[in-house]
Scaffold this active site. Sequence first.
Site, PDB file in Angstrom:
ATOM      1  N   GLU A 105      -2.770   2.886  26.670  1.00 50.78           N
ATOM      2  CA  GLU A 105      -1.710   2.637  25.099  1.00 50.78           C
ATOM      3  C   GLU A 105      -1.204   3.249  24.907  1.00 50.78           C
ATOM      4  O   GLU A 105      -1.765   4.739  25.172  1.00 50.78           O
ATOM      5  CB  GLU A 105      -2.923   1.429  25.123  1.00 50.78           C
ATOM      6  CG  GLU A 105      -2.451   1.227  22.838  1.00 50.78           C
ATOM      7  CD  GLU A 105      -3.032   0.256  22.691  1.00 50.78           C
ATOM      8  OE1 GLU A 105      -3.477  -0.883  23.070  1.00 50.78           O
ATOM      9  OE2 GLU A 105      -3.976   0.504  21.808  1.00 50.78           O
ATOM     10  N   ASP A 153     -10.804   4.743  22.644  1.00 48.52           N
ATOM     11  CA  ASP A 153     -10.019   5.090  21.802  1.00 48.52           C
ATOM     12  C   ASP A 153      -9.271   6.004  20.760  1.00 48.52           C
ATOM     13  O   ASP A 153      -9.649   6.871  20.646  1.00 48.52           O
ATOM     14  CB  ASP A 153     -10.951   3.734  20.520  1.00 48.52           C
ATOM     15  CG  ASP A 153      -9.797   3.630  19.848  1.00 48.52           C
ATOM     16  OD1 ASP A 153      -8.648   3.745  19.667  1.00 48.52           O
ATOM     17  OD2 ASP A 153     -10.313   2.676  18.638  1.00 48.52           O
TER      18      ASP A 153
END
EC number: 5.1.2.7
Length: 416
Positions: free
Chosen positions: A176, A79
């Site tokens: 992403e 993340d």
Amino acid sequence: MLLIEKYTFGVGDRFAHQAGAQLRAFEQLAADGVDVTPVWNKSNREHTFVGSQPQSVYDAAQAAVASRGWKKPWHVDADHIQLKTVDAFIPCSDFFTIDVADSIGKPAASKDIAAFVERHPELVGKLTLDGLSAPLEVTQADVQRVAEQYLLAVQEAGEIYRHIATTKGADKVIAEISMDETDAPQTPPELLIILVAIADEKIPVQTIAPKFTGRFNKGVDYVGDLQQFTREFNDDVAVIAHAVKTYGLPETLKLSVHSGSDKFSLYPIIRECLQRTGAGLHIKTAGTTWLEEIIGLAEAGGDGLALAKEIYAYALEHVEEFCAPYASVIDIDASQLPSADTVASWSGPRLASAIRHIQGNEHFNPHMRQLLHVSFKVAAKHGTRYTDMLKANEEIVGGEVTKNIYERHLRPLFVG
């Protein structure tokens, strides 16, 4: 590349004890007839705060998947990684949130910007796309401005992606790109230009996290104009569909909503768009599982309640320290924070109701909730005392975790 599923949902687990309880919520949703893939996430900053390693997220998720017999897909998200932090995540992650916010606003080489503008004359003019609230009107000056603002960030994302793909293998990577941790939101025309730059950079991006208008504070509801969000979200979905068809981006490309936790007022808007358009979605819950642990310990009473009160008292003494790293995503009015002595007099259910995000409850206090949200390293300071308390109260704590994800998030988003 590794293909992402249509609906994916990020879950944080600060102390790696709730993966089973989290997974139970996805099982319950599957029983309702909707498959959503869990994505366990934890940022480098969070690992640093609590003294954990990226491998711990994978290990906890894998143990939960094995113990509950989960046969469907699941992922582990590196993340908000950057080139300087990604290497520790590569062996144990398959989803990579590439964060290039630090490069937004810094111009790329002038020749690169000029070449981009010259390469894409089709972006200039009045663009009528299926599903847009109104045509996009883009000038050459707009393309130049957006390229100056974002092209370097996209080039950096390409460098990071290629490093990951070369090291791990492109067929084991979901990419992403995160653009949300910046000051200004990206408009739908800007998102289109950014996506074109991503296509030029040959990044097989499958989710993109733009910054929307309004406040996406940690652990509390959206603050902003709901009508404007509706237009932006729907227009972004239309822009993505156009970019996929026109520029060869992956068909699986979808929007990602960061700090998605507890944005209850947005869930009906998002659900209606998904059902109408057939679009996919990735959403992150921004770590509210940690708050459910505190709620569970409060409800458990005894030593669990005592520890929850201790944690709040310590957080109250260190408000500025804990809030500083999250200043852009919290709004806390210190005058609305009850004193430690006041909280010390509360029962377990009273403390739980102050933290639990039920807006109709007269005791709910969003300022307490936000403070505790960013104070998770207080629990880390307690070491095994905190994690032993989680184990001792596993049933009640896990019940709060499951209920929160299933009843307040998954069902409103995907069922209604």
